[in-house]
Design an enzyme around this catalytic site. Sequence first.
Site, PDB file in Angstrom:
ATOM      1  N   ASP A 205     111.751   0.544 -51.254  1.00 30.01           N
ATOM      2  CA  ASP A 205     113.095   1.131 -51.098  1.00 30.01           C
ATOM      3  C   ASP A 205     114.119   0.267 -51.840  1.00 30.01           C
ATOM      4  OD1 ASP A 205     112.119   3.169 -49.507  1.00 30.01           O
ATOM      5  OD2 ASP A 205     112.723   2.226 -47.617  1.00 30.01           O
TER       6      ASP A 205
ATOM      7  N   LEU B 163     100.536  -3.740 -55.621  1.00 25.72           N
ATOM      8  CA  LEU B 163     100.145  -2.685 -54.682  1.00 25.72           C
ATOM      9  C   LEU B 163      99.124  -1.740 -55.325  1.00 25.72           C
ATOM     10  CD1 LEU B 163     100.766  -1.129 -51.958  1.00 25.72           C
ATOM     11  CD2 LEU B 163     102.555   0.086 -53.218  1.00 25.72           C
TER      12      LEU B 163
ATOM     13  N   SER C 253     100.376   6.734 -57.052  1.00 22.69           N
ATOM     14  CA  SER C 253     101.310   7.475 -56.183  1.00 22.69           C
ATOM     15  C   SER C 253     100.811   7.481 -54.744  1.00 22.69           C
ATOM     16  CB  SER C 253     101.461   8.916 -56.690  1.00 22.69           C
ATOM     17  OG  SER C 253     102.189   8.921 -57.894  1.00 22.69           O
TER      18      SER C 253
ATOM     19  N   GLU D 216     107.541   2.083 -59.819  1.00 21.69           N
ATOM     20  CA  GLU D 216     108.128   1.985 -58.468  1.00 21.69           C
ATOM     21  C   GLU D 216     108.335   3.375 -57.864  1.00 21.69           C
ATOM     22  OE1 GLU D 216     110.624  -1.217 -57.501  1.00 21.69           O
ATOM     23  OE2 GLU D 216     110.078  -2.374 -59.283  1.00 21.69           O
ATOM     24  N   GLY D 217     107.381   4.245 -58.164  1.00 22.59           N
ATOM     25  CA  GLY D 217     107.406   5.623 -57.667  1.00 22.59           C
ATOM     26  C   GLY D 217     107.897   6.565 -58.747  1.00 22.59           C
TER      27      GLY D 217
ATOM     28  N   GLY E  26     120.889  10.408 -85.636  1.00 26.17           N
ATOM     29  CA  GLY E  26     120.105  11.135 -86.638  1.00 26.17           C
ATOM     30  C   GLY E  26     118.904  10.304 -87.073  1.00 26.17           C
ATOM     31  N   GLY E  27     118.597  10.349 -88.365  1.00 28.50           N
ATOM     32  CA  GLY E  27     117.425   9.637 -88.886  1.00 28.50           C
ATOM     33  C   GLY E  27     117.484   8.148 -88.585  1.00 28.50           C
TER      34      GLY E  27
ATOM     35  N   GLY F  44     113.292  -1.994 -54.224  1.00 30.64           N
ATOM     36  CA  GLY F  44     112.897  -2.029 -55.637  1.00 30.64           C
ATOM     37  C   GLY F  44     113.440  -0.839 -56.409  1.00 30.64           C
TER      38      GLY F  44
HETATM   39  N1  CAA Z   1     109.967   1.998 -45.030  1.00 36.52           N
HETATM   40  C1  CAA Z   1     109.212   1.541 -43.993  1.00 36.52           C
HETATM   41  N2  CAA Z   1     108.092   2.174 -43.568  1.00 36.52           N
HETATM   42  C2  CAA Z   1     107.727   3.294 -44.236  1.00 36.52           C
HETATM   43  C3  CAA Z   1     108.452   3.813 -45.321  1.00 36.52           C
HETATM   44  C4  CAA Z   1     109.618   3.115 -45.715  1.00 36.52           C
HETATM   45  N3  CAA Z   1     110.360   3.543 -46.731  1.00 36.52           N
HETATM   46  N4  CAA Z   1     107.840   4.918 -45.786  1.00 36.52           N
HETATM   47  C5  CAA Z   1     106.764   5.095 -45.007  1.00 36.52           C
HETATM   48  N5  CAA Z   1     106.683   4.116 -44.063  1.00 36.52           N
HETATM   49  C6  CAA Z   1     105.693   3.953 -43.016  1.00 36.52           C
HETATM   50  C7  CAA Z   1     105.665   5.189 -42.099  1.00 36.52           C
HETATM   51  O1  CAA Z   1     106.612   5.089 -41.069  1.00 36.52           O
HETATM   52  C8  CAA Z   1     104.245   5.129 -41.575  1.00 36.52           C
HETATM   53  O2  CAA Z   1     104.188   4.105 -40.590  1.00 36.52           O
HETATM   54  P1  CAA Z   1     103.384   4.256 -39.191  1.00 36.52           P
HETATM   55  O3  CAA Z   1     102.085   3.582 -39.423  1.00 36.52           O
HETATM   56  O4  CAA Z   1     104.206   3.546 -38.206  1.00 36.52           O
HETATM   57  O5  CAA Z   1     103.233   5.731 -38.909  1.00 36.52           O
HETATM   58  C9  CAA Z   1     103.461   4.625 -42.771  1.00 36.52           C
HETATM   59  O6  CAA Z   1     104.397   3.893 -43.578  1.00 36.52           O
HETATM   60  C10 CAA Z   1     102.831   5.731 -43.588  1.00 36.52           C
HETATM   61  O7  CAA Z   1     103.863   6.558 -44.099  1.00 36.52           O
HETATM   62  P2  CAA Z   1     103.582   7.955 -44.794  1.00 36.52           P
HETATM   63  O8  CAA Z   1     102.769   8.820 -43.875  1.00 36.52           O
HETATM   64  O9  CAA Z   1     104.885   8.486 -45.274  1.00 36.52           O
HETATM   65  O10 CAA Z   1     102.651   7.532 -46.030  1.00 36.52           O
HETATM   66  P3  CAA Z   1     102.058   8.374 -47.220  1.00 36.52           P
HETATM   67  O11 CAA Z   1     100.653   7.973 -47.429  1.00 36.52           O
HETATM   68  O12 CAA Z   1     102.371   9.835 -47.031  1.00 36.52           O
HETATM   69  O13 CAA Z   1     102.864   7.786 -48.510  1.00 36.52           O
HETATM   70  C11 CAA Z   1     104.527   7.832 -50.220  1.00 36.52           C
HETATM   71  C12 CAA Z   1     104.175   7.979 -48.727  1.00 36.52           C
HETATM   72  C13 CAA Z   1     106.047   7.971 -50.257  1.00 36.52           C
HETATM   73  C14 CAA Z   1     103.881   8.889 -51.075  1.00 36.52           C
HETATM   74  C15 CAA Z   1     104.106   6.420 -50.710  1.00 36.52           C
HETATM   75  O14 CAA Z   1     102.698   6.332 -50.842  1.00 36.52           O
HETATM   76  C16 CAA Z   1     104.744   6.042 -52.025  1.00 36.52           C
HETATM   77  O15 CAA Z   1     105.886   5.621 -52.048  1.00 36.52           O
HETATM   78  N6  CAA Z   1     103.996   6.156 -53.156  1.00 36.52           N
HETATM   79  C17 CAA Z   1     104.432   5.617 -54.427  1.00 36.52           C
HETATM   80  C18 CAA Z   1     104.004   4.176 -54.540  1.00 36.52           C
HETATM   81  C19 CAA Z   1     104.803   3.410 -55.554  1.00 36.52           C
HETATM   82  O16 CAA Z   1     106.006   3.543 -55.653  1.00 36.52           O
HETATM   83  N7  CAA Z   1     104.107   2.553 -56.287  1.00 36.52           N
HETATM   84  C20 CAA Z   1     104.724   1.681 -57.238  1.00 36.52           C
HETATM   85  C21 CAA Z   1     104.068   0.339 -57.147  1.00 36.52           C
HETATM   86  S1  CAA Z   1     104.923  -1.046 -57.849  1.00 36.52           S
HETATM   87  C22 CAA Z   1     105.012  -0.778 -59.516  1.00 36.52           C
HETATM   88  O17 CAA Z   1     105.381   0.260 -59.933  1.00 36.52           O
HETATM   89  C23 CAA Z   1     104.656  -1.854 -60.476  1.00 36.52           C
HETATM   90  C24 CAA Z   1     105.580  -2.988 -60.520  1.00 36.52           C
HETATM   91  O18 CAA Z   1     105.154  -4.128 -60.514  1.00 36.52           O
HETATM   92  C25 CAA Z   1     107.030  -2.749 -60.704  1.00 36.52           C
END
Ligand code: CAA
Length: 382
Positions: free
Chosen positions: A241, A125, A132, A364-365, A340-341, A243
């Site tokens: 969610d 992603l 973020s 993952e956030g 400790g050490g 993950g």
């Molecule tokens: N489940 C389903 N749909 C969701 C959702 C969820 N949990 N959260 C948001 N949505 C949907 C919303 O309903 C909305 O849909 P519509 O088009 O129908 O309106 C759409 O997604 C947009 O939602 P938001 O307005 O809430 O989006 P946002 O731009 O404000 O972003 C955020 C929200 C929570 C900040 C999100 O961008 C986020 O989680 N950021 C962190 C990303 C992340 O965790 N990255 C890690 C990547 S993986 C990794 O770490 C590496 C690896 O390989 C392990």
Amino acid sequence: MDFDLSEDLTMIRDAAREYAEKWVAPGAAERDLTGVFPLEQFKKAGEYGFTGICVPEAYGGPALSNQALVLVLIEVNKACASTGVTLSVHNSLLTAPLLKFGTEAQKAKYLPRLATGELLGAYSLSEANSGSDAAALVCSARADGDDYVLDGTKLWVTSASHADLFIVFARTEKGLKKHQGITAFLVERGTPGFIVSKKEHKMGIRASSTCELVFENCRVPKANVLGEAGRGFPIGMDTLDGGRIGIASQAIGIAEASLAAAVKYAKERQAFGKPIAQFQAIQFKLAEMKARIEAATLMTLRAAWLKDLGRPHTSEAAQAKLLASRTANFAAREAVQIHGGAGYLEDFPVERYMRDARITEIYEGTTEIQKLVIARSVLEAK
Ligand code: CAA
């Protein structure tokens, strides 16, 4: 309400403990030093059914619950967080969304081989300017005949060095709101124009791999779109969610390993004529670690339980990750302090736990994103 593990869950937990102690713990410190990817450990997990925990029997999986996945991941992460994240991403970031959003043809093609561990999965992603703010991604995919053509660079892809199948998020339509017009694709390793590029050198989880992906004129069949075209962002969020429950489990595993190491050392190490475990200053640290681990475990199992019931769990998963990742960092730090050490040396595992714990507050956030997710749910609650 019943806080006892069922007989089935106890059996799964015990099998995971046996797998982790026999196949994962040996060599974990060595793999951390050399950075050798835990492929053997992953393949062995397949023999135990841990590479497709929630996959239905019809696709060759054991059809277990998300609560079972939590228990397995805790045990594996107690032994090795690099193997732990590899299994977490495979189960929760690739296999789970394929199961939930895939077509029958996609599921029939990939799930049986994912479930046995023949194939390893990854999730892509993030990009240089969208971590973020995931919806800001710019990697593009344009429709052309029966294919989409992907161009762009992705970052921070766990397991990419060895993964066979990737979920890749790319922008298929421009000019819409930024989270719209994003599509999720299933991309196979070896697809022309798809290169697994730079491997990162990390502070912790050093045996796991984290790589950059480059797409140059990469043709992916339209049949490989996961879910609806243009609706990939909600798929990505829904997947995270789950993950986050996996990473919370990882954090609990690291915290438990830290506590166990601290208890062992505190009973053995003598100071002022007695084992340091007899000093209240040490006992208070152990007590605080234990209480926080129990709380994080209950929260994580609750989030998994909600997921198993098909109920909303976005906020609960974020709460579990927030608390569990803090607990891992607290417990690992205190375990080093109790040593400790000696705790600062590679001779003891706690310095590895402290390095491994750090990532659980980031990937993952981040902790800050978990708080944003929780705060939104609090403010929206009626
Ligand atoms: N489940 C389903 N749909 C969701 C959702 C969820 N949990 N959260 C948001 N949505 C949907 C919303 O309903 C909305 O849909 P519509 O088009 O129908 O309106 C759409 O997604 C947009 O939602 P938001 O307005 O809430 O989006 P946002 O731009 O404000 O972003 C955020 C929200 C929570 C900040 C999100 O961008 C986020 O989680 N950021 C962190 C990303 C992340 O965790 N990255 C890690 C990547 S993986 C990794 O770490 C590496 C690896 O390989 C392990």
